[in-house]
Design an enzyme around this catalytic site. Structure first.
Site, PDB file in Angstrom:
ATOM      1  N   HIS A 259      68.848  74.296  32.057  1.00 27.69           N
ATOM      2  CA  HIS A 259      70.188  74.448  31.458  1.00 27.69           C
ATOM      3  C   HIS A 259      70.171  74.295  29.935  1.00 27.69           C
ATOM      4  CE1 HIS A 259      74.325  73.733  30.360  1.00 27.69           C
ATOM      5  NE2 HIS A 259      74.089  72.456  30.157  1.00 27.69           N
TER       6      HIS A 259
ATOM      7  N   HIS B 137      71.267  68.220  24.330  1.00 28.36           N
ATOM      8  CA  HIS B 137      72.700  67.914  24.355  1.00 28.36           C
ATOM      9  C   HIS B 137      73.153  67.049  25.530  1.00 28.36           C
ATOM     10  CE1 HIS B 137      73.204  71.423  27.116  1.00 28.36           C
ATOM     11  NE2 HIS B 137      74.244  70.731  27.549  1.00 28.36           N
TER      12      HIS B 137
ATOM     13  N   GLU C 239      74.266  61.656  27.707  1.00 27.82           N
ATOM     14  CA  GLU C 239      75.219  61.531  28.794  1.00 27.82           C
ATOM     15  C   GLU C 239      74.516  61.258  30.131  1.00 27.82           C
ATOM     16  OE1 GLU C 239      78.361  64.495  27.971  1.00 27.82           O
ATOM     17  OE2 GLU C 239      78.441  64.628  30.165  1.00 27.82           O
ATOM     18  N   ASP C 240      73.408  61.939  30.353  1.00 26.77           N
ATOM     19  CA  ASP C 240      72.819  61.927  31.695  1.00 26.77           C
ATOM     20  C   ASP C 240      71.492  61.184  31.820  1.00 26.77           C
ATOM     21  OD1 ASP C 240      74.953  63.480  32.418  1.00 26.77           O
ATOM     22  OD2 ASP C 240      73.874  65.383  32.215  1.00 26.77           O
TER      23      ASP C 240
ATOM     24  N   ASP D 287      76.773  75.444  25.440  1.00 26.75           N
ATOM     25  CA  ASP D 287      76.699  74.658  26.678  1.00 26.75           C
ATOM     26  C   ASP D 287      77.702  75.204  27.693  1.00 26.75           C
ATOM     27  OD1 ASP D 287      76.445  72.548  28.535  1.00 26.75           O
ATOM     28  OD2 ASP D 287      77.939  71.329  27.457  1.00 26.75           O
TER      29      ASP D 287
ATOM     30  N   ASP E   5      93.006 104.530  28.422  1.00 29.74           N
ATOM     31  CA  ASP E   5      93.112 105.861  27.885  1.00 29.74           C
ATOM     32  C   ASP E   5      92.743 105.958  26.424  1.00 29.74           C
ATOM     33  OD1 ASP E   5      93.409 108.199  29.050  1.00 29.74           O
ATOM     34  OD2 ASP E   5      95.522 108.483  28.566  1.00 29.74           O
TER      35      ASP E   5
HETATM   36 MN    MN Z   1      75.357  70.770  29.394  1.00 25.69          MN
END
Ligand code: MN
Length: 704
Positions: A48, A72, A76-77, A139, A260
């Site tokens: 990712h 990034h 957080e993770d 992201d 059109d």
């Molecule tokens: Mn992410």
């Protein structure tokens, strides 16, 4: 190398070895930190951030942004800390990563609050470094591309947030490639069926038109090379799906009408060449008048530059052409992100950057002025959609209207009955004109009255189709009733000339005349008379043909008496503005009924001999309504003289509709006034009062 290889393929096109090495170190750090984690797709988590970084590498973002994108999600993770990032990769990268990371340790009452608080944090980080939002957009774009593996309810929530916040931010920053893709993916996630139907139809249309598109493209290319511009690129343009959807949905345009139009983009070396291309395409196909726009000389708010023109293509198909330089094209597609590509050079890119910074600073200011993060995110949303205004009903409900909407649009949006009966409006508790354009956050309170009816003048300022169609419909019905009533009166008068009335008309005569003239029934014939399509006296003669008829002595049709309440079929001429009490004459205008002039109006004298057009009219004794009168007053140039005039007019229960002051010389002013009065006597009284004023030299009523 593994997942890094594909990213490296992009990086080598614009980075030096040392930069690529730093990027690689960031990749290794992220890969190790995320080790063991998997995405919902089943792939290793690191795919990712690498994919997101690749999105930014494709638009040649700088090395810090690419590194930050790779990293990034580590704060957080994973267990990695900001200070760790700072010591390995520098403060800039650490701040960028921190800026896109969500707040972890706080417990929120609701998801909405959490989203709002995180958004506020991101905006504050953007103020320090705008690249934070670019990393965030990459992201989000990759997450949207892989959204289908999520739970359906999560998909919808993320898609909604994307369409409400991130897509419009990309648009605001001029990052149009991002914007279009985010919108399309958002639409796909929220309305999969609509998306599929639309996407199939688009494919079909493009298949059918391939040959014609190629023909036009070839013609333009050949014309360019004949004129020594062979390096210019000609590209067929496709509208993104979401913009087609929005046009159909909000502008109520059919799919065929949206599709059109053929779009082409011509990209050339320099500005000079842009204008030459314009001349070339204009001589190739005829331009559509007034569709040319020069955004090179006058760039748009987001720094977009281009020449736009529309041409009549082969078989009359409209062709929209955008002409711009390579630089402008990059900025048109990448907006603020183009800045890092042209760090040293392009002024345009710098301009886009400055405008973006200004916008972010505006957000910061908004942040200071709002009480909560929820309120803040709501104001950002409405700021991002300048084409929409959000206003409140007295009960506090929010109503969304298009930009420029007025209280009348608001009233119709609430309910068509409210619209049809609105007479006044209070905006934030203050009485305001019904034509006032509404502004975000206003409280709108419509005052209605049972007797009120829609006013034709509203059509001049309403912007919503709901208001427009309701007013038109009402007026149409209203006009029918009024013209039938007027037609009936005119025919009665014409019959009187022959000492007859309706009852005297033989049934067969009526039936056969209706048939000859092609009207379904008597009402249709009367309506045609009222609207001036038929002349009452001629119809009367034809209806009475064969009967014994006597002519009255003076041989003219008795006058029509009017009382001011006839509505739209009897109108008063602007040129002379007749008042009750004036001697008047009517002019019959096909389709519009009767226009009332003063008998001595110069516009009428030429008509006097055209008997078909003239209708003799008189005022009833009791006339209703307000009438306009024009006055020209010459006054000595003294202070307070206008206040004195206004005072008199108000004391006499009249209103000033319009006022114009023309300084004649140093000593005198010429004041032109339009006031409302109910009778000639009323006006005469006002004029007498004005004459008594000491500074007034002369008062005259002007008549055309
Ligand atoms: Mn992410």
């Amino acid at each position: 190398m593994g997942y890094f290889t594909a990213l490296k393929g992009e990086l080598v096109t614009y980075m030096d070895d040392q930069q690529i090495e730093r990027t690689y170190q960031a990749y290794v750090f992220a890969r190790n930190a995320h080790r063991g984690q998997k995405r919902l797709t089943g792939e290793a988590y690191i795919t990712h951030p690498v994919a997101a970084a690749r999105i930014l590498a494709e638009i040649h973002m700088d090395v810090d942004s690419i590194m930050a994108t790779l990293l990034h999600d580590v704060l957080e993770d994973t267990r990695a800390t900001k200070s760790e990032l700072a010591s390995h990769f520098g403060e800039n990268v650490a701040n960028l990563v921190d800026g896109v990371s969500k707040l972890k340790k706080i417990k929120f009452d609701s998801h909405a609050e959490e989203q709002a608080e995180n958004f506020r944090k991101m905006v504050l980080a953007m103020v320090r470094d705008i690249r934070v939002v670019i990393v965030k957009l990459a992201d989000r774009l990759h997450n949207m591309r892989t959204l289908s593996v999520m739970r359906p309810d999560k998909q919808r929530r993320i898609a909604l947030e994307t369409m409400e916040i991130y897509a419009p931010i990309a648009h605001r920053l001029g990052m149009h490639d991002f914007y279009r893709e985010l919108e399309d993916l958002g639409l796909k996630a929220r309305y999969p069926m609509r998306y599929r139907v639309l996407s199939d139809s688009i494919k079909r249309v493009h298949g059918n038109r391939k040959r014609m598109l190629r023909e036009i493209e070839n013609n333009i290319c050949e014309a360019l090379s004949r004129n020594g511009l062979s390096q210019g690129q000609v590209l067929g343009r496709r509208k993104n799906l979401c913009s087609i959807y929005k046009k159909m949905r909000f502008k109520k345009i059919s799919f065929n009408d949206v599709m059109d139009v053929f779009g082409f983009r011509v990209v050339v070396q320099d500005v000079d060449a842009c204008y030459r291309v314009l001349g070339i395409v204009h001589s190739l196909y005829k331009p559509v008048p007034e569709r040319f726009k020069d955004y090179i000389a006058m760039p748009k708010a987001n720094s977009y530059q281009s020449l736009h023109t529309t041409l009549f293509g082969p078989y009359g198909i409209p062709i929209e052409i955008q002409i711009r330089t390579d630089d402008m094209d990059k900025i048109a597609e990448n907006g603020v992100a183009a800045h890092w590509r042209y760090k040293a050079g392009s002024d345009h890119a710098k301009d886009a950057q400055l405008k973006a910074v200004k916008w972010v600073q505006g957000l910061l200011e908004m942040q200071h002025n709002t009480a909560s993060s929820l309120e803040f995110i709501e104001s950002v949303k409405s700021d991002l959609f300048p084409d929409e205004v959000y206003v409140f009903t007295p009960k506090g409900d929010i109503l969304k209207l298009p930009g420029g909407a007025t209280p009348v649009d608001f009233a119709y949006a609430v309910h068509s009955e409210v619209g049809n009966s609105c007479v006044a409006v209070k905006i934030n508790k203050k009485l305001s004109p019904l034509s006032t354009p509404l502004i975000n956050g206003q409280q709108v309170d419509v005052v209605t009255s049972d007797q009120a009816t829609p006013n034709p003048a509203w059509l001049n300022f309403v912007v919503t189709s709901k208001a427009r169609s309701n007013i038109r419909y009402y007026l149409k019905c209203q006009q029918n009733t009024e013209s039938i009533a007027l037609g009936s009166r005119l025919l009665t008068l014409a019959l009187q000339k022959f000492s007859k009335n309706f009852a005297d008309i033989p049934k067969e005569a009526m039936q056969s005349l209706l048939k000859v003239l092609g009207y379904k029934n008597r009402e249709e014939l009367l309506e045609a008379i009222g609207l001036g399509h038929q002349t009452a006296s001629l119809i009367a003669q034809r209806l009475l043909y064969g009967l014994q008829i006597e002519y009255t002595e003076d041989n003219t049709i008795p006058a029509l008496y009017i009382k001011g309440t006839e509505g739209m079929v009897v109108r008063f001429a602007e040129c002379c503005r007749p008042l009750p009490g004036d001697s008047i004459i009517g002019q019959s205008n096909p389709g519009q009924g009767i226009l009332v002039h003063m008998a001595q109006c110069s516009k009428v004298s030429s008509l006097t001999y055209d008997a078909k057009k003239i209708i003799y009219i008189r005022w009833e004794d009791e006339v209703a309504g307000d009438f306009k009168a024009d006055l020209v007053i010459e006054v000595a140039n003294q202070r307070r003289v206008l206040a004195l005039l206004a005072g008199i007019i108000a004391d006499e229960d009249s209103n000033i509709d319009n006022i114009l002051v023309d300084p004649k010389d140093g000593q005198h002013n010429k004041v032109s006034l339009t006031i409302t009065v109910n009778h000639r006597r009323h006006l005469a009284k006002i004029i007498r009062q004005i004459r008594r004023l000491e500074p007034v030299v002369k008062v005259i009523r002007t008549k055309g």
